[in-house]
Design a protein around this motif. Structure first.
Motif, PDB file in Angstrom:
ATOM      1  N   LEU A 124       0.825  -1.266  -0.148  1.00  0.00           N
ATOM      2  CA  LEU A 124       0.058  -0.084   0.048  1.00  0.00           C
ATOM      3  C   LEU A 124       0.746   1.299  -0.071  1.00  0.00           C
ATOM      4  CD1 LEU A 124      -2.952  -1.020   2.540  1.00  0.00           C
ATOM      5  CD2 LEU A 124      -3.165  -0.608  -0.034  1.00  0.00           C
ATOM      6  N   ALA A 125       2.126   1.401   0.850  1.00  0.00           N
ATOM      7  CA  ALA A 125       2.814   2.220   0.706  1.00  0.00           C
ATOM      8  C   ALA A 125       3.655   2.553  -0.597  1.00  0.00           C
ATOM      9  CB  ALA A 125       4.111   2.040   1.913  1.00  0.00           C
ATOM     10  N   ASP A 126       3.868   1.470  -1.324  1.00  0.00           N
ATOM     11  CA  ASP A 126       4.555   1.606  -2.610  1.00  0.00           C
ATOM     12  C   ASP A 126       3.455   2.158  -3.565  1.00  0.00           C
ATOM     13  OD1 ASP A 126       7.028   0.333  -1.735  1.00  0.00           O
ATOM     14  OD2 ASP A 126       6.205  -1.549  -2.464  1.00  0.00           O
ATOM     15  N   TRP A 127       2.423   1.754  -3.224  1.00  0.00           N
ATOM     16  CA  TRP A 127       1.097   2.040  -4.414  1.00  0.00           C
ATOM     17  C   TRP A 127       0.687   3.703  -4.147  1.00  0.00           C
ATOM     18  CZ3 TRP A 127      -2.440  -2.676  -3.240  1.00  0.00           C
ATOM     19  CH2 TRP A 127      -1.958  -3.824  -3.628  1.00  0.00           C
ATOM     20  N   ILE A 128       0.901   4.287  -2.856  1.00  0.00           N
ATOM     21  CA  ILE A 128       0.667   5.860  -2.557  1.00  0.00           C
ATOM     22  C   ILE A 128       1.766   6.386  -3.329  1.00  0.00           C
ATOM     23  CG2 ILE A 128      -0.856   5.201  -0.863  1.00  0.00           C
ATOM     24  CD1 ILE A 128       1.132   6.378   0.863  1.00  0.00           C
ATOM     25  N   ILE A 129       2.837   5.803  -3.184  1.00  0.00           N
ATOM     26  CA  ILE A 129       4.260   6.541  -3.879  1.00  0.00           C
ATOM     27  C   ILE A 129       3.796   6.588  -5.454  1.00  0.00           C
ATOM     28  CG2 ILE A 129       6.518   6.425  -4.628  1.00  0.00           C
ATOM     29  CD1 ILE A 129       6.862   5.567  -1.922  1.00  0.00           C
ATOM     30  N   GLU A 130       3.370   5.296  -6.145  1.00  0.00           N
ATOM     31  CA  GLU A 130       2.913   5.355  -7.463  1.00  0.00           C
ATOM     32  C   GLU A 130       2.012   6.352  -7.775  1.00  0.00           C
ATOM     33  OE1 GLU A 130       2.338   1.293  -8.300  1.00  0.00           O
ATOM     34  OE2 GLU A 130       4.278   0.757  -8.006  1.00  0.00           O
ATOM     35  N   GLY A 131       1.066   6.367  -6.795  1.00  0.00           N
ATOM     36  CA  GLY A 131      -0.023   7.338  -7.191  1.00  0.00           C
ATOM     37  C   GLY A 131       0.095   9.017  -7.021  1.00  0.00           C
ATOM     38  N   GLY A 132       1.468   9.227  -6.693  1.00  0.00           N
ATOM     39  CA  GLY A 132       1.773  10.632  -6.692  1.00  0.00           C
ATOM     40  C   GLY A 132       2.298  11.177  -5.177  1.00  0.00           C
ATOM     41  N   GLU A 184       4.317  12.329  -2.447  1.00  0.00           N
ATOM     42  CA  GLU A 184       5.626  12.977  -2.593  1.00  0.00           C
ATOM     43  C   GLU A 184       6.698  12.626  -1.630  1.00  0.00           C
ATOM     44  OE1 GLU A 184       5.013  17.124  -3.316  1.00  0.00           O
ATOM     45  OE2 GLU A 184       3.683  16.948  -5.141  1.00  0.00           O
ATOM     46  N   GLY A 185       6.253  12.026  -1.003  1.00  0.00           N
ATOM     47  CA  GLY A 185       7.449  11.234   0.017  1.00  0.00           C
ATOM     48  C   GLY A 185       8.214  10.259  -0.140  1.00  0.00           C
ATOM     49  N   ASP A 186       9.297   9.815   0.457  1.00  0.00           N
ATOM     50  CA  ASP A 186      10.010   8.697   0.074  1.00  0.00           C
ATOM     51  C   ASP A 186       9.294   7.459   0.708  1.00  0.00           C
ATOM     52  OD1 ASP A 186      10.355   8.681   2.749  1.00  0.00           O
ATOM     53  OD2 ASP A 186      12.783   9.153   2.696  1.00  0.00           O
ATOM     54  N   LYS A 187      10.089   6.297   0.461  1.00  0.00           N
ATOM     55  CA  LYS A 187       9.238   5.062   1.019  1.00  0.00           C
ATOM     56  C   LYS A 187       9.305   5.072   2.610  1.00  0.00           C
ATOM     57  CE  LYS A 187      10.066   0.901  -0.747  1.00  0.00           C
ATOM     58  NZ  LYS A 187      10.914  -0.403  -1.350  1.00  0.00           N
ATOM     59  N   ALA A 188       9.972   5.443   3.235  1.00  0.00           N
ATOM     60  CA  ALA A 188       9.995   5.568   4.677  1.00  0.00           C
ATOM     61  C   ALA A 188       8.691   6.341   5.144  1.00  0.00           C
ATOM     62  CB  ALA A 188      11.239   6.024   5.103  1.00  0.00           C
ATOM     63  N   ALA A 189       8.599   7.535   4.387  1.00  0.00           N
ATOM     64  CA  ALA A 189       7.318   8.558   4.816  1.00  0.00           C
ATOM     65  C   ALA A 189       6.127   7.683   4.500  1.00  0.00           C
ATOM     66  CB  ALA A 189       7.592   9.650   3.902  1.00  0.00           C
ATOM     67  N   ALA A 190       6.075   7.104   3.169  1.00  0.00           N
ATOM     68  CA  ALA A 190       4.750   6.365   2.853  1.00  0.00           C
ATOM     69  C   ALA A 190       4.430   5.270   3.792  1.00  0.00           C
ATOM     70  CB  ALA A 190       5.005   5.776   1.140  1.00  0.00           C
ATOM     71  N   GLY A 219       1.141   3.962  10.554  1.00  0.00           N
ATOM     72  CA  GLY A 219       0.678   4.721  11.621  1.00  0.00           C
ATOM     73  C   GLY A 219       1.707   5.301  12.479  1.00  0.00           C
ATOM     74  N   LEU A 220       3.062   4.696  12.285  1.00  0.00           N
ATOM     75  CA  LEU A 220       4.024   4.885  12.842  1.00  0.00           C
ATOM     76  C   LEU A 220       5.469   4.658  11.939  1.00  0.00           C
ATOM     77  CD1 LEU A 220       4.896   2.323  15.843  1.00  0.00           C
ATOM     78  CD2 LEU A 220       2.687   2.349  14.278  1.00  0.00           C
ATOM     79  N   PRO A 221       6.477   4.973  12.624  1.00  0.00           N
ATOM     80  CA  PRO A 221       7.599   4.807  11.631  1.00  0.00           C
ATOM     81  C   PRO A 221       7.648   3.307  11.352  1.00  0.00           C
ATOM     82  CG  PRO A 221       8.285   6.405  12.910  1.00  0.00           C
ATOM     83  CD  PRO A 221       7.014   5.791  13.188  1.00  0.00           C
ATOM     84  N   ALA A 222       7.992   2.478  10.272  1.00  0.00           N
ATOM     85  CA  ALA A 222       7.953   1.086   9.919  1.00  0.00           C
ATOM     86  C   ALA A 222       8.607   0.350  10.862  1.00  0.00           C
ATOM     87  CB  ALA A 222       8.053   0.908   8.399  1.00  0.00           C
ATOM     88  N   ALA A 223      10.114   1.032  11.329  1.00  0.00           N
ATOM     89  CA  ALA A 223      11.146   0.189  11.902  1.00  0.00           C
ATOM     90  C   ALA A 223      10.286  -0.057  13.467  1.00  0.00           C
ATOM     91  CB  ALA A 223      12.316   0.822  12.169  1.00  0.00           C
ATOM     92  N   GLU A 224       9.711   1.233  13.858  1.00  0.00           N
ATOM     93  CA  GLU A 224       8.806   0.813  15.192  1.00  0.00           C
ATOM     94  C   GLU A 224       7.829  -0.045  15.088  1.00  0.00           C
ATOM     95  OE1 GLU A 224       6.536   3.845  18.127  1.00  0.00           O
ATOM     96  OE2 GLU A 224       8.036   4.640  16.858  1.00  0.00           O
ATOM     97  N   TRP A 225       7.196  -0.097  14.053  1.00  0.00           N
ATOM     98  CA  TRP A 225       5.744  -0.942  13.751  1.00  0.00           C
ATOM     99  C   TRP A 225       6.537  -2.571  13.898  1.00  0.00           C
ATOM    100  CZ3 TRP A 225       4.098  -5.122  11.003  1.00  0.00           C
ATOM    101  CH2 TRP A 225       2.726  -5.339  11.118  1.00  0.00           C
ATOM    102  N   LYS A 226       7.499  -2.478  13.026  1.00  0.00           N
ATOM    103  CA  LYS A 226       7.963  -4.020  13.179  1.00  0.00           C
ATOM    104  C   LYS A 226       8.429  -4.458  14.615  1.00  0.00           C
ATOM    105  CE  LYS A 226      10.902  -5.341   9.775  1.00  0.00           C
ATOM    106  NZ  LYS A 226      11.918  -5.395   8.817  1.00  0.00           N
ATOM    107  N   ALA A 227       9.125  -3.566  15.269  1.00  0.00           N
ATOM    108  CA  ALA A 227       9.752  -3.970  16.496  1.00  0.00           C
ATOM    109  C   ALA A 227       8.577  -4.446  17.476  1.00  0.00           C
ATOM    110  CB  ALA A 227      10.451  -2.848  17.201  1.00  0.00           C
TER     111      ALA A 227
END
Length: 112
Positions: free
Chosen positions: A57-65, A67-73, A79-87
């Motif tokens: 879904l994050a990749d798809w919002i980038i493809e949809g326009g 403007e943030g990078d992969k980490a921001a998407a 709902g929080l930084p991906a590294a924090e979600w994973k942990a």
């Protein structure tokens, strides 16, 4: 005997393209909020069942326009930084989960 509908129902698979953007956006936001709430729905299980996950879904919002990078998407979707979600929430994938994901991804070929 199971119920049999006498009417043949056909589904226009392109009907999603006819939805107003506001309706599609509302449904997308609801899906993302649902996934943000359901931490027990592991990405590996989503991949194994449907061939997509939060990261997709994050990749798809980038493809949809977006403007943030992969980490921001990913932060938007998780709902929080991906590294924090994973942990906090991600568990180690089992060999069975990885095998289901591999089989599921094969079904995605040629579809975007």
């Amino acid at each position: 005997m199971p119920f049999q509908n006498p009417r043949k129902i056909t589904v226009d698979t392109n009907a999603i393209d006819a939805l107003p953007d506001s309706v599609a956006a509302a449904a997308f936001r609801r899906l993302v909020k649902h996934l943000q709430h359901r931490h027990d729905a592991q990405n590996i299980d989503l991949m194994g069942l449907s061939g997509f996950c939060r990261n997709c879904l994050a990749d798809w919002i980038i493809e949809g326009g977006f403007e943030g990078d992969k980490a921001a998407a990913r932060e938007v979707i998780h709902g929080l930084p991906a590294a924090e979600w994973k942990a906090r929430y991600q568990t180690e994938a089992t060999p069975e989960q990885l095998a289901r994901m591999d089989e599921s991804l094969k079904k995605n070929a040629g579809h975007s």
